[in-house]
Design a protein around this motif. Structure first.
Motif, short mmCIF file in Angstrom:
data_model
loop_
_atom_site.label_atom_id
_atom_site.label_comp_id
_atom_site.label_asym_id
_atom_site.label_seq_id
_atom_site.Cartn_x
_atom_site.Cartn_y
_atom_site.Cartn_z
N ALA A 146 5.00 2.08 -31.41
CA ALA A 146 4.41 2.93 -32.44
C ALA A 146 4.92 4.36 -32.30
CB ALA A 146 2.89 2.90 -32.34
N LYS A 147 5.25 4.98 -33.42
CA LYS A 147 5.72 6.36 -33.40
C LYS A 147 4.54 7.32 -33.29
CE LYS A 147 9.88 5.35 -36.09
NZ LYS A 147 10.77 5.46 -34.94
N GLY A 148 4.82 8.53 -32.75
CA GLY A 148 3.77 9.53 -32.62
C GLY A 148 3.27 9.65 -31.19
N TRP A 149 2.06 10.19 -31.06
CA TRP A 149 1.50 10.46 -29.75
C TRP A 149 0.89 9.20 -29.13
CZ3 TRP A 149 2.53 14.98 -27.50
CH2 TRP A 149 2.87 16.06 -28.32
N GLY A 150 0.92 9.16 -27.80
CA GLY A 150 0.32 8.03 -27.10
C GLY A 150 0.00 8.40 -25.65
N LEU A 151 -0.81 7.58 -25.02
CA LEU A 151 -1.18 7.76 -23.62
C LEU A 151 -0.33 6.86 -22.74
CD1 LEU A 151 -5.09 7.81 -23.91
CD2 LEU A 151 -3.55 9.78 -23.63
N THR A 152 -0.08 7.30 -21.51
CA THR A 152 0.65 6.48 -20.54
C THR A 152 -0.13 6.45 -19.24
OG1 THR A 152 1.94 8.29 -19.54
CG2 THR A 152 2.84 7.26 -21.54
N ALA A 153 0.00 5.34 -18.52
CA ALA A 153 -0.62 5.20 -17.21
C ALA A 153 0.27 4.30 -16.36
CB ALA A 153 -2.02 4.60 -17.33
N ASP A 154 0.40 4.63 -15.09
CA ASP A 154 1.23 3.84 -14.18
C ASP A 154 0.54 3.64 -12.85
OD1 ASP A 154 4.25 3.38 -15.16
OD2 ASP A 154 3.50 5.26 -16.01
N VAL A 155 0.69 2.44 -12.31
CA VAL A 155 0.21 2.09 -10.98
C VAL A 155 1.35 1.36 -10.28
CG1 VAL A 155 -1.50 0.82 -9.62
CG2 VAL A 155 -2.15 1.83 -11.82
N GLY A 156 1.83 1.91 -9.18
CA GLY A 156 2.96 1.27 -8.50
C GLY A 156 3.09 1.74 -7.07
N VAL A 157 4.22 1.40 -6.47
CA VAL A 157 4.48 1.80 -5.08
C VAL A 157 5.94 2.20 -4.93
CG1 VAL A 157 2.66 0.39 -4.04
CG2 VAL A 157 4.93 -0.61 -4.41
N LEU A 158 6.17 3.22 -4.11
CA LEU A 158 7.50 3.52 -3.59
C LEU A 158 7.62 2.87 -2.23
CD1 LEU A 158 7.71 7.32 -4.48
CD2 LEU A 158 9.13 5.51 -5.45
N ILE A 159 8.76 2.25 -1.95
CA ILE A 159 8.92 1.45 -0.74
C ILE A 159 9.81 2.20 0.26
CG2 ILE A 159 9.70 -0.76 0.19
CD1 ILE A 159 9.28 -1.90 -2.67
N GLY A 160 9.28 2.40 1.48
CA GLY A 160 10.05 3.08 2.52
C GLY A 160 9.15 3.79 3.51
N SER A 161 9.56 3.81 4.77
CA SER A 161 8.79 4.48 5.82
C SER A 161 9.32 5.88 6.07
CB SER A 161 8.87 3.68 7.13
OG SER A 161 8.29 2.40 6.98
N PRO A 162 8.44 6.85 6.36
CA PRO A 162 8.91 8.21 6.60
C PRO A 162 9.58 8.35 7.96
CG PRO A 162 6.54 8.06 6.98
CD PRO A 162 6.97 6.74 6.41
N SER A 163 10.51 9.28 8.06
CA SER A 163 11.06 9.67 9.36
C SER A 163 10.15 10.74 9.95
CB SER A 163 12.48 10.20 9.21
OG SER A 163 12.49 11.38 8.42
N VAL A 164 9.96 10.71 11.26
CA VAL A 164 9.04 11.63 11.93
C VAL A 164 9.78 12.36 13.03
CG1 VAL A 164 6.88 11.86 13.19
CG2 VAL A 164 7.09 10.11 11.41
N THR A 165 9.74 13.68 13.01
CA THR A 165 10.34 14.51 14.06
C THR A 165 9.31 15.52 14.54
OG1 THR A 165 11.23 16.05 12.41
CG2 THR A 165 12.68 14.25 13.14
N GLY A 166 9.56 16.13 15.70
CA GLY A 166 8.60 17.08 16.23
C GLY A 166 9.22 18.01 17.25
#
Length: 215
Positions: A146-166
């Motif tokens: 449909a043309k014009g204004w609309g609402l969007t919603a997303d539910v998902g995941v990014l895949i990957g582990s963080p690197s940790v330094t200190g």
């Protein structure tokens, strides 16, 4: 492929959209193209400005900030030819958190296998950074035909582990050395514990709400 693209562009369902909104990954804006009743593609940028965070763990008070700037290329499949969609893609950029830990003066903390009594100059700093490129999988609603204004919603995941330094402050390194242990080895042991915990949570939830305009 050229025939498929041509057919999609000729379809009455084909169209373009601009959209934007907010989510747990910060502010986002993007451009979408619906190739027909069921297929679409999007290019998106998300930005989380530097935000201060404080927390306590194992007797150490941490203060610091998190920030993120990422670009994403996403493909959408609308199986029911409506607003519901399944999305996959790749997200690239930088997302990190840097925290400086200040143990309470006079308390005892354990770094690796070394337990020492800390003073006001002793600090234990940690940085966690997500991978520069991460796959994305999710589902959502919006970007209809449909043309014009609309609402969007997303539910998902990014895949990957963080690197940790200190890092350890010079005074804290000296105290660990005084116990007869190598401060670099003790720091690595402590960080590995954090990495092992982070590896168990190798997905980052993504939730967002937005507004789109299609023409």
């Amino acid at each position: 492929m050229a025939l498929v693209a041509t057919a999609g562009l000729a379809s009455p369902a084909a169209g373009q959209s601009l959209y934007g909104g907010v989510g747990n990954a910060g502010l986002f804006a993007g451009y979408g193209h619906r190739y027909g009743d069921t297929l679409g593609a999007r290019a998106e940028v998300s930005w989380l400005p530097t935000v201060g965070r404080t927390f306590s763990e194992n007797g150490i008070d941490y203060s610091g900030d998190v920030k993120s700037l990422r670009l994403a290329a996403l493909g959408d499949w609308h199986p029911f030819r409506g607003t519901f969609r399944l999305s996959v893609g790749l997200s690239g950029g930088r997302s990190s958190g840097s925290f400086s830990g200040a143990p309470a003066t006079g308390s005892s903390i354990t770094i690796g296998g070394s337990t020492v009594t800390v003073g006001p100059a002793d600090r234990y700093d940690v940085k966690a950074e997500l991978p520069s490129v991460m796959p994305y999988v999710g589902l959502g609603w919006g970007h209809s035909v449909a043309k014009g204004w609309g609402l969007t919603a997303d539910v998902g995941v990014l895949i990957g582990s963080p690197s940790v330094t200190g890092t350890l402050s010079p005074s804290l390194r000296a105290k660990i050395s005084a116990t007869g242990r190598d401060p670099d080895a003790e720091l690595e042991r402590e960080l590995q514990t954090v990495r092992d915990t982070a590896a168990k949570f190798d997905v980052l939830p993504v939730l967002s709400l937005g507004l789109s305009y299609r023409w």
